[in-house]
Design an enzyme around this catalytic site. Sequence first.
Site, PDB file in Angstrom:
ATOM      1  N   ASP A  34       0.558  -0.832 -17.295  1.00 33.74           N
ATOM      2  CA  ASP A  34      -0.097  -0.837 -15.993  1.00 33.74           C
ATOM      3  C   ASP A  34       0.980  -0.876 -14.898  1.00 33.74           C
ATOM      4  O   ASP A  34       1.968  -1.608 -15.008  1.00 33.74           O
ATOM      5  CB  ASP A  34      -1.029  -2.059 -15.874  1.00 33.74           C
ATOM      6  CG  ASP A  34      -2.010  -1.918 -14.721  1.00 33.74           C
ATOM      7  OD1 ASP A  34      -3.215  -1.772 -14.996  1.00 33.74           O
ATOM      8  OD2 ASP A  34      -1.573  -1.939 -13.550  1.00 33.74           O
ATOM      9  N   ASN A  93     -13.377  -2.988 -17.129  1.00 33.76           N
ATOM     10  CA  ASN A  93     -14.128  -3.132 -15.892  1.00 33.76           C
ATOM     11  C   ASN A  93     -15.110  -1.971 -15.752  1.00 33.76           C
ATOM     12  O   ASN A  93     -14.797  -0.834 -16.124  1.00 33.76           O
ATOM     13  CB  ASN A  93     -13.171  -3.151 -14.689  1.00 33.76           C
ATOM     14  CG  ASN A  93     -12.321  -4.406 -14.662  1.00 33.76           C
ATOM     15  OD1 ASN A  93     -12.804  -5.494 -14.977  1.00 33.76           O
ATOM     16  ND2 ASN A  93     -11.047  -4.277 -14.318  1.00 33.76           N
ATOM     17  N   SER A 101     -11.303   0.715 -10.513  1.00 33.88           N
ATOM     18  CA  SER A 101     -10.711   1.575  -9.489  1.00 33.88           C
ATOM     19  C   SER A 101     -10.388   2.971 -10.005  1.00 33.88           C
ATOM     20  O   SER A 101     -10.162   3.877  -9.205  1.00 33.88           O
ATOM     21  CB  SER A 101      -9.449   0.920  -8.917  1.00 33.88           C
ATOM     22  OG  SER A 101      -8.503   0.713  -9.939  1.00 33.88           O
ATOM     23  N   HIS A 106     -10.965   2.707 -19.614  1.00 35.59           N
ATOM     24  CA  HIS A 106      -9.687   2.107 -19.995  1.00 35.59           C
ATOM     25  C   HIS A 106      -9.884   0.670 -20.409  1.00 35.59           C
ATOM     26  O   HIS A 106     -10.706  -0.054 -19.854  1.00 35.59           O
ATOM     27  CB  HIS A 106      -8.630   2.226 -18.890  1.00 35.59           C
ATOM     28  CG  HIS A 106      -9.101   1.789 -17.535  1.00 35.59           C
ATOM     29  ND1 HIS A 106      -9.889   2.579 -16.736  1.00 35.59           N
ATOM     30  CD2 HIS A 106      -8.890   0.641 -16.832  1.00 35.59           C
ATOM     31  CE1 HIS A 106     -10.144   1.936 -15.603  1.00 35.59           C
ATOM     32  NE2 HIS A 106      -9.552   0.747 -15.642  1.00 35.59           N
TER      33      HIS A 106
HETATM   34  P1  AMP Z   1      -9.397  -0.941 -13.048  1.00 40.32           P
HETATM   35  O1  AMP Z   1      -9.326  -1.778 -11.813  1.00 40.32           O
HETATM   36  O2  AMP Z   1     -10.051  -1.636 -14.210  1.00 40.32           O
HETATM   37  O3  AMP Z   1     -10.012   0.421 -12.777  1.00 40.32           O
HETATM   38  O4  AMP Z   1      -7.910  -0.722 -13.527  1.00 40.32           O
HETATM   39  C1  AMP Z   1      -7.126   0.354 -13.113  1.00 40.32           C
HETATM   40  C2  AMP Z   1      -5.707  -0.043 -13.372  1.00 40.32           C
HETATM   41  O5  AMP Z   1      -4.928   1.117 -13.319  1.00 40.32           O
HETATM   42  C3  AMP Z   1      -5.141  -1.026 -12.377  1.00 40.32           C
HETATM   43  O6  AMP Z   1      -4.725  -2.215 -13.055  1.00 40.32           O
HETATM   44  C4  AMP Z   1      -3.950  -0.276 -11.771  1.00 40.32           C
HETATM   45  O7  AMP Z   1      -2.846  -1.111 -11.529  1.00 40.32           O
HETATM   46  C5  AMP Z   1      -3.667   0.756 -12.829  1.00 40.32           C
HETATM   47  N1  AMP Z   1      -3.040   1.976 -12.370  1.00 40.32           N
HETATM   48  C6  AMP Z   1      -3.422   2.747 -11.331  1.00 40.32           C
HETATM   49  N2  AMP Z   1      -2.639   3.830 -11.248  1.00 40.32           N
HETATM   50  C7  AMP Z   1      -1.745   3.731 -12.257  1.00 40.32           C
HETATM   51  C8  AMP Z   1      -0.666   4.548 -12.705  1.00 40.32           C
HETATM   52  N3  AMP Z   1      -0.348   5.715 -12.103  1.00 40.32           N
HETATM   53  N4  AMP Z   1       0.062   4.141 -13.776  1.00 40.32           N
HETATM   54  C9  AMP Z   1      -0.242   2.981 -14.392  1.00 40.32           C
HETATM   55  N5  AMP Z   1      -1.251   2.183 -14.025  1.00 40.32           N
HETATM   56  C10 AMP Z   1      -1.986   2.541 -12.968  1.00 40.32           C
END
Ligand code: AMP
Length: 120
Positions: A34, A93, A101, A106
């Site tokens: 992450d 989530n 987000s 995932h």
């Molecule tokens: P969620 O809030 O469950 O949708 O988690 C999305 C996750 O993706 C968050 O913890 C972000 O920090 C992570 N994230 C977003 N963009 C990237 C990226 N380019 N590489 C790695 N992690 C990412």
Amino acid sequence: MVEHMSDCLFCRIASGELPSTPVAESELAFAFRDAAPQAPVHVLVIPKAHVTSAHTVSDVDAHVVGELVLLAQRVAAIEGIDGEDRGYRLVMNVGADANMSVPHLHLHVLGGRALGWPPG
Ligand code: AMP
């Protein structure tokens, strides 16, 4: 043939079009660090083919969820958090209230320290 969506961030990471820090992969799933870690170990495990969220999983792609868990087990072993005295948290989530987000399924693998419960 893996179906990628050109406008999906995690599809583009899974295909290698966008950079990531890989940890492990299987035929159907990909694990990478992450970008904003919330724990010493914070790895995301995603299906290589697009699935929007746990809420849209259907009979057709339900097996992918098992694949994510199997790859998460390997991630835990690689990261050294799979011992009896350690442990980790798996989080999926779904939707706005859960702060989802990125609309590509995932599994967060979190560990490396004692994790509080309940989460905030
Ligand atoms: P969620 O809030 O469950 O949708 O988690 C999305 C996750 O993706 C968050 O913890 C972000 O920090 C992570 N994230 C977003 N963009 C990237 C990226 N380019 N590489 C790695 N992690 C990412």
